[in-house]
Design a protein around this motif. Structure first.
Motif, PDB file in Angstrom:
ATOM      1  N   VAL A   1      -0.290  23.409  -3.103  1.00  0.00           N
ATOM      2  CA  VAL A   1      -0.921  22.118  -3.382  1.00  0.00           C
ATOM      3  C   VAL A   1      -0.309  20.996  -2.549  1.00  0.00           C
ATOM      4  O   VAL A   1      -0.765  19.859  -2.633  1.00  0.00           O
ATOM      5  N   THR A   2       0.711  21.303  -1.748  1.00  0.00           N
ATOM      6  CA  THR A   2       1.363  20.262  -0.949  1.00  0.00           C
ATOM      7  C   THR A   2       0.380  19.556  -0.026  1.00  0.00           C
ATOM      8  O   THR A   2       0.360  18.324   0.070  1.00  0.00           O
ATOM      9  N   SER A   3      -0.451  20.314   0.650  1.00  0.00           N
ATOM     10  CA  SER A   3      -1.420  19.719   1.581  1.00  0.00           C
ATOM     11  C   SER A   3      -2.437  18.855   0.839  1.00  0.00           C
ATOM     12  O   SER A   3      -2.832  17.788   1.330  1.00  0.00           O
ATOM     13  N   LYS A   4      -2.845  19.288  -0.365  1.00  0.00           N
ATOM     14  CA  LYS A   4      -3.800  18.502  -1.148  1.00  0.00           C
ATOM     15  C   LYS A   4      -3.174  17.185  -1.604  1.00  0.00           C
ATOM     16  O   LYS A   4      -3.839  16.144  -1.608  1.00  0.00           O
TER      17      LYS A   4
ATOM     18  N   GLY B   1      -2.842  11.377  -0.986  1.00  0.00           N
ATOM     19  CA  GLY B   1      -1.999  10.217  -0.717  1.00  0.00           C
ATOM     20  C   GLY B   1      -2.443   9.452   0.516  1.00  0.00           C
ATOM     21  O   GLY B   1      -2.460   8.210   0.518  1.00  0.00           O
ATOM     22  N   THR B   2      -2.843  10.169   1.566  1.00  0.00           N
ATOM     23  CA  THR B   2      -3.297   9.519   2.799  1.00  0.00           C
ATOM     24  C   THR B   2      -4.578   8.726   2.573  1.00  0.00           C
ATOM     25  O   THR B   2      -4.709   7.577   3.019  1.00  0.00           O
ATOM     26  N   VAL B   3      -5.538   9.331   1.862  1.00  0.00           N
ATOM     27  CA  VAL B   3      -6.803   8.641   1.580  1.00  0.00           C
ATOM     28  C   VAL B   3      -6.562   7.410   0.720  1.00  0.00           C
ATOM     29  O   VAL B   3      -7.146   6.344   0.946  1.00  0.00           O
ATOM     30  N   TYR B   4      -5.675   7.556  -0.269  1.00  0.00           N
ATOM     31  CA  TYR B   4      -5.393   6.417  -1.138  1.00  0.00           C
ATOM     32  C   TYR B   4      -4.719   5.285  -0.358  1.00  0.00           C
ATOM     33  O   TYR B   4      -5.038   4.112  -0.566  1.00  0.00           O
ATOM     34  N   PHE B   5      -3.812   5.627   0.540  1.00  0.00           N
ATOM     35  CA  PHE B   5      -3.150   4.604   1.340  1.00  0.00           C
ATOM     36  C   PHE B   5      -4.157   3.834   2.182  1.00  0.00           C
ATOM     37  O   PHE B   5      -4.113   2.598   2.257  1.00  0.00           O
ATOM     38  N   ILE B   6      -5.092   4.531   2.824  1.00  0.00           N
ATOM     39  CA  ILE B   6      -6.100   3.876   3.670  1.00  0.00           C
ATOM     40  C   ILE B   6      -6.982   2.946   2.833  1.00  0.00           C
ATOM     41  O   ILE B   6      -7.242   1.793   3.207  1.00  0.00           O
ATOM     42  N   ALA B   7      -7.442   3.437   1.668  1.00  0.00           N
ATOM     43  CA  ALA B   7      -8.315   2.625   0.808  1.00  0.00           C
ATOM     44  C   ALA B   7      -7.573   1.406   0.271  1.00  0.00           C
ATOM     45  O   ALA B   7      -8.113   0.294   0.241  1.00  0.00           O
TER      46      ALA B   7
ATOM     47  N   ALA C   1       0.829  -1.211   0.000  1.00  0.00           N
ATOM     48  CA  ALA C   1       0.000   0.000   0.000  1.00  0.00           C
ATOM     49  C   ALA C   1       0.860   1.257   0.000  1.00  0.00           C
ATOM     50  O   ALA C   1       0.570   2.231  -0.703  1.00  0.00           O
ATOM     51  N   ILE C   2       1.949   1.248   0.794  1.00  0.00           N
ATOM     52  CA  ILE C   2       2.843   2.421   0.838  1.00  0.00           C
ATOM     53  C   ILE C   2       3.506   2.640  -0.512  1.00  0.00           C
ATOM     54  O   ILE C   2       3.584   3.763  -1.019  1.00  0.00           O
ATOM     55  N   LYS C   3       3.976   1.561  -1.121  1.00  0.00           N
ATOM     56  CA  LYS C   3       4.666   1.685  -2.409  1.00  0.00           C
ATOM     57  C   LYS C   3       3.724   2.193  -3.502  1.00  0.00           C
ATOM     58  O   LYS C   3       4.093   3.032  -4.327  1.00  0.00           O
ATOM     59  N   LYS C   4       2.496   1.683  -3.531  1.00  0.00           N
ATOM     60  CA  LYS C   4       1.529   2.167  -4.518  1.00  0.00           C
ATOM     61  C   LYS C   4       1.264   3.659  -4.329  1.00  0.00           C
ATOM     62  O   LYS C   4       1.185   4.417  -5.305  1.00  0.00           O
ATOM     63  N   THR C   5       1.122   4.066  -3.072  1.00  0.00           N
ATOM     64  CA  THR C   5       0.840   5.479  -2.795  1.00  0.00           C
ATOM     65  C   THR C   5       2.006   6.366  -3.186  1.00  0.00           C
ATOM     66  O   THR C   5       1.834   7.380  -3.876  1.00  0.00           O
ATOM     67  N   VAL C   6       3.218   5.993  -2.758  1.00  0.00           N
ATOM     68  CA  VAL C   6       4.392   6.806  -3.065  1.00  0.00           C
ATOM     69  C   VAL C   6       4.652   6.854  -4.567  1.00  0.00           C
ATOM     70  O   VAL C   6       5.056   7.889  -5.108  1.00  0.00           O
TER      71      VAL C   6
END
Length: 542
Positions: free
Chosen positions: A341-344, A349-355, A314-319
């Motif tokens: 746009v850094t915060s966006k 990335g955080t939402v994608y990692f959780i999903a 999951a981390i690798k996919k997100t990064v």
């Protein structure tokens, strides 16, 4: 030299060091795995209930793809000494181990204590192609259990599941009967091993027809074994695939490590992020190979290793997706910082990692059957939507970056981004085509007739991600001329732009000093000329 994104830079430095450490870990892990010898899976039932269907009650004991035994019958006795030491090698089977049925006390008390059989449960093993031979569908009846009318026609025995035997494979579908005795609440199934001599997808059902057994629970386990180990047939090729991908990431990591060390003075921010993705990829592939190897040897999924593999995946996919996004935005090439746009980006990335983590957990953790349940469908949709958002944002950013490069006439960077855009467009096109193939694949084999090719589905996405990462490594490889793709605050050609490295700052400083000297000479010359003209005019007046 000023680093506005100091946090990202420090994070990149730290991840690059982790990536180098993972490279060494990868080598040691592969050596360890190659030294060990790997050996279905073990399905456990803990007071599981039966589900009513038509005039029967059933419980799905498991479904897996099994390959035919390489050693059949008495041939095993004449095998080599290595096979004799391990009698499981080359054999494919389903073994019933400590299966116990417990009926309710009320159902037991209704029976006659002197009766030998007061209720029966059947274990039925059937190949996916013979599913229509279970029940009365071939007799134009929805009944699964034999009814009095069908029993009169001698089509089946009353109280048993209707099974039509395969004339080409006598004894299949196979049934194993276990009976309750007298008023006993429990019935224990005899220990039995069913050897598999025909490759196929097999289903195991526990069924009973007596309504008085309603509320019966099943406990125990069944052991499913393939010729080469306990991995289910659909998953077995993935162990080899992940082993090869581990080697592929190792080779890519070695190439990148050599370039990284060779041109360490010219390293920019982006190189640290690429290093992090390579390190995560190496660790992910090694962990999956290690997880499948342990599963194949023991029959159980190692929970700790599985959790680590899922998390790294999951981390690798997100990064990886964040790397594509920031490269498309021109970070380090067209802009020194990501700005507002850094915060966006971090939020997406955080939402994608959780999903992604939730989807991987449902798909792998605790799942032994070759096909997971419907819960996966509800988790695929959020990941698909987030992937679509990533793609739209990436191509939108690429369009803006290419437009800026054309306006500034930065030909070197423009050519670099055109190659990157073409590679990304090809990958998206292949993804769309492959999704269509997946839909066709699932529609053509809803019950797993094409299970031997199912491993290709996840393998394609892993391979595509690797190829895209390899393209980025080639395009943005460390070199002695980092100014060709580093940020500069130029208004025209940027081939002599300000580099983000110390060497680049020195070059830029030399260029600035030269320009300053030329301006001073021009100023002195102009002053001298203007002064000479004024003296001539004064002489004329005199």
């Amino acid at each position: 030299m000023r680093y506005r994104d100091s946090y990202l830079f420090d994070l990149g430095c730290m991840m690059s060091k982790v990536g180098i450490g993972l490279l060494l870990l990868e080598i040691l892990l592969l050596m360890n795995l190659m030294m060990g010898r790997v050996k279905g899976s073990i399905h456990e039932y803990r007071n599981a209930a039966f589900t009513p269907q038509y005039n029967s009650f059933f419980f799905l004991g498991g479904n897996e793809g099994l390959y035919a035994s390489r050693v059949v019958g008495d041939t095993q006795r004449n095998s080599s000494s290595d096979d004799t030491n391990n009698p499981l090698d080359g054999k494919s089977f389903i073994r019933f181990d400590s299966i116990t049925f417990r009926r309710t006390m009320e159902a037991a008390n209704k029976q006659n204590e002197m009766q030998q059989s007061t209720g029966m449960v059947e274990a039925i093993i059937v190949g996916v192609k013979d599913r229509d031979k279970i029940g009365g569908s071939y007799m134009n009846s929805d009944a699964i259990c034999c009814t009095p009318a069908l029993a009169k026609d001698r089509s089946c025995k009353l109280g048993e599941v209707i099974i039509r035997q395969d004339p080409d494979n006598p004894g299949w579908p196979m049934r194993i009967q276990t009976s309750f005795e007298g008023t006993n609440e429990e019935a224990t199934m005899m220990l039995k091993t069913v050897e598999i001599n025909k490759t196929g997808m097999y289903y195991l059902y526990f069924m009973f027809c007596n309504p008085e057994l309603k509320g019966t629970l099943i406990s125990g386990k069944t052991v499913w074994h393939n010729p080469d180990g306990y991995l289910p047939g659909k998953m077995a090729p993935l162990m080899t695939f992940y082993g090869l991908m581990s080697l592929a990431y190792l080779i890519l990591g070695l190439f990148w490590f050599v370039r990284f060390v060779q041109y360490w003075k010219d390293i920019i921010h982006l190189h640290y992020h690429i290093t992090a993705v390579i390190g995560l990829g190496m660790c992910e592939m090694a962990l999956w190979y290690f997880e499948y190897s342990n599963f194949n040897a023991a029959g159980y999924r190692p929970i700790t290793i599985t959790l680590w593999a899922i998390s790294f995946s999951a981390i690798k996919k997100t990064v990886s997706r964040l790397l594509l996004l920031v490269v498309s935005m021109g970070y380090g090439i067209m802009r020194p910082t990501l700005g507002g746009v850094t915060s966006k980006i971090f939020l997406l990335g955080t939402v994608y990692f959780i999903a992604s983590e939730a989807l991987e957990l449902v798909e792998h953790l605790g799942n032994i059957n070759d096909f997971s349940g419907k819960a996966r469908l509800f988790l695929v949709l959020p990941v698909a939507v987030l992937d679509a958002l990533f793609i739209l944002w990436i191509f939108s950013s690429l369009s803006k970056t290419l437009e800026k490069l054309q306006i500034r006439r930065s030909m070197t960077k423009l050519e670099l981004y055109r190659k990157f855009t073409n590679a990304l467009a090809v990958s998206v096109l292949l993804s769309v085509v492959w999704i269509g193939y997946e839909l066709y694949f699932n529609a053509s084999g809803p019950y797993g007739e094409v299970w031997r090719r199912a491993w290709i589905i996840p393998a394609f996405w892993t391979g595509l991600a690797y190829l895209l990462l390899m393209v980025i490594c080639v395009l943005w490889a460390p070199s002695c001329n980092p100014t060709r793709y580093t940020y500069s605050d130029e208004t025209g050609e940027d081939e002599e732009g300000v580099s983000l490295t110390s060497g680049g700052v020195k070059v830029a400083g030399d260029i600035a000093n030269k320009l300053e000297r030329k301006e001073r000479k021009a100023s002195i010359t102009s002053d001298h000329v203007f002064g000479l003209e004024e003296d001539l005019e004064e002489d004329k007046r005199e």
